[in-house]
Write a protein that holds these residues in place. Structure first.
Motif, PDB file in Angstrom:
ATOM      1  N   ASP A 225       0.870  -1.180   0.000  1.00 52.55           N
ATOM      2  CA  ASP A 225       0.000   0.000   0.000  1.00 52.55           C
ATOM      3  C   ASP A 225       0.909   1.233   0.000  1.00 52.55           C
ATOM      4  O   ASP A 225       1.253   1.748   1.068  1.00 52.55           O
ATOM      5  CB  ASP A 225      -0.914  -0.007   1.222  1.00 52.55           C
ATOM      6  N   PRO A 226       1.312   1.713  -1.174  1.00 59.23           N
ATOM      7  CA  PRO A 226       2.267   2.826  -1.245  1.00 59.23           C
ATOM      8  C   PRO A 226       1.822   4.076  -0.500  1.00 59.23           C
ATOM      9  O   PRO A 226       2.667   4.830  -0.010  1.00 59.23           O
ATOM     10  CB  PRO A 226       2.376   3.093  -2.752  1.00 59.23           C
ATOM     11  N   ALA A 227       0.527   4.311  -0.395  1.00 60.38           N
ATOM     12  CA  ALA A 227       0.042   5.501   0.307  1.00 60.38           C
ATOM     13  C   ALA A 227       0.201   5.384   1.816  1.00 60.38           C
ATOM     14  O   ALA A 227       0.219   6.396   2.527  1.00 60.38           O
ATOM     15  CB  ALA A 227      -1.420   5.756  -0.047  1.00 60.38           C
ATOM     16  N   ASN A 228       0.318   4.152   2.297  1.00 61.43           N
ATOM     17  CA  ASN A 228       0.514   3.909   3.732  1.00 61.43           C
ATOM     18  C   ASN A 228       1.669   2.924   3.914  1.00 61.43           C
ATOM     19  O   ASN A 228       1.456   1.759   4.263  1.00 61.43           O
ATOM     20  CB  ASN A 228      -0.764   3.349   4.369  1.00 61.43           C
ATOM     21  N   PRO A 229       2.887   3.374   3.640  1.00 64.62           N
ATOM     22  CA  PRO A 229       4.043   2.463   3.639  1.00 64.62           C
ATOM     23  C   PRO A 229       4.333   1.875   5.020  1.00 64.62           C
ATOM     24  O   PRO A 229       4.158   2.534   6.041  1.00 64.62           O
ATOM     25  CB  PRO A 229       5.186   3.356   3.162  1.00 64.62           C
ATOM     26  N   LYS A 230       4.800   0.636   5.000  1.00 64.47           N
ATOM     27  CA  LYS A 230       5.188  -0.049   6.234  1.00 64.47           C
ATOM     28  C   LYS A 230       6.707  -0.224   6.354  1.00 64.47           C
ATOM     29  O   LYS A 230       7.190  -0.595   7.416  1.00 64.47           O
ATOM     30  CB  LYS A 230       4.517  -1.422   6.300  1.00 64.47           C
ATOM     31  N   HIS A 231       7.414   0.009   5.261  1.00 68.40           N
ATOM     32  CA  HIS A 231       8.856  -0.264   5.253  1.00 68.40           C
ATOM     33  C   HIS A 231       9.692   0.990   5.010  1.00 68.40           C
ATOM     34  O   HIS A 231      10.634   1.252   5.750  1.00 68.40           O
ATOM     35  CB  HIS A 231       9.170  -1.334   4.207  1.00 68.40           C
TER      36      HIS A 231
END
Length: 244
Positions: A225-231
């Motif tokens: 989810d590029p809009a909510n990155p985890k990394h």
């Protein structure tokens, strides 16, 4: 006793005591040779100096220097040709180009030829030594594993291939370099200026927006989810951080 003779002896003694390694200076201007020699002797490096391209190439082969400071406009062999040759002989030896030529196209060309950094005359001695030391540190980093995995991604830095969910992902050379720096510095907050200096090799060109754009592209390719990155995380007011 002649004053110049005393000065030469002092510099020779300093070079003899140096234990940080040898810097090869290739510069045809005698005045600039003297300035550069003194700068690096004061930093406790040994120094060898060449006034033309062929002598520089010979000294590179015989001394195997820790790093090279290279002028572009030289007799016998040009700086551009030398840069390419040095990297073909010893890719790990940092080459820092020092020249009055400041056009962007020249900077890009030199980086494509393998130069590790570019400093424009006139320069600050502190900036030059900082650039040299940063380039040496980058080369001295211990080798890390070729393949890095996180979430559903697998990155092979040696073959420069990437996969996500088992499917190929196309990354540019700069995207690989940027991602490699992040995965070598897990959980560390990295400023845009640091990323420009360590990944691109210089800190005045292009701009910090270049970093933002590259990270945005990496998120689009590697985050679920590029809009909510985890990394690839934004640390507001500070920079970016990579979390596996």
């Amino acid at each position: 006793m002649d004053a110049d003779f005393v000065g030469d002896n002092i510099e020779s003694d300093a070079a003899a005591l140096a234990n940080l390694g040898t810097i090869l200076i290739i510069e045809d201007d005698p005045r600039m040779q003297k300035v550069l020699r003194r700068i690096f002797l004061e930093e406790h490096y040994a120094v060898v100096v060449a006034g033309d391209g062929q002598t520089g190439l010979d000294l590179f082969r015989t001394t195997r220097p820790l790093a090279v400071v290279l002028d572009l406009i030289l007799p016998r062999i040009s700086g551009r040709e030398l840069c390419h040759t040095f990297k073909s002989i010893s890719a790990e030896t940092p080459v820092i180009v020092l020249s009055a030529i400041s056009e962007v196209v020249d900077k890009v060309l030199l980086l494509e030829l393998g130069a590790d950094d570019y400093v424009t005359k006139p320069f600050s001695p502190r900036e030059l030594t900082a650039r040299i030391q940063a380039a040496i540190r980058r080369q001295r980093k211990p080798a890390s594993a070729s393949i890095f995995r996180f979430a559903d991604c697998e990155i092979d830095y040696q073959s420069m291939t990437a996969r996500r969910n088992g499917l190929p992902v196309t990354l540019t050379a700069n995207e690989f370099k940027l991602l490699k720096y992040f995965t070598d510095n897990i959980h560390r907050v990295l400023t845009r200026e640091l990323l420009l200096n360590e990944v691109w090799g210089y800190n005045s060109y292009p701009t910090t927006r270049t970093v933002d754009n590259q990270i945005l592209k990496l998120r689009q390719k590697l985050e679920s989810d590029p809009a909510n990155p985890k990394h690839l995380l934004t640390i507001y007011g500070a920079g970016y951080k990579f979390v596996p």
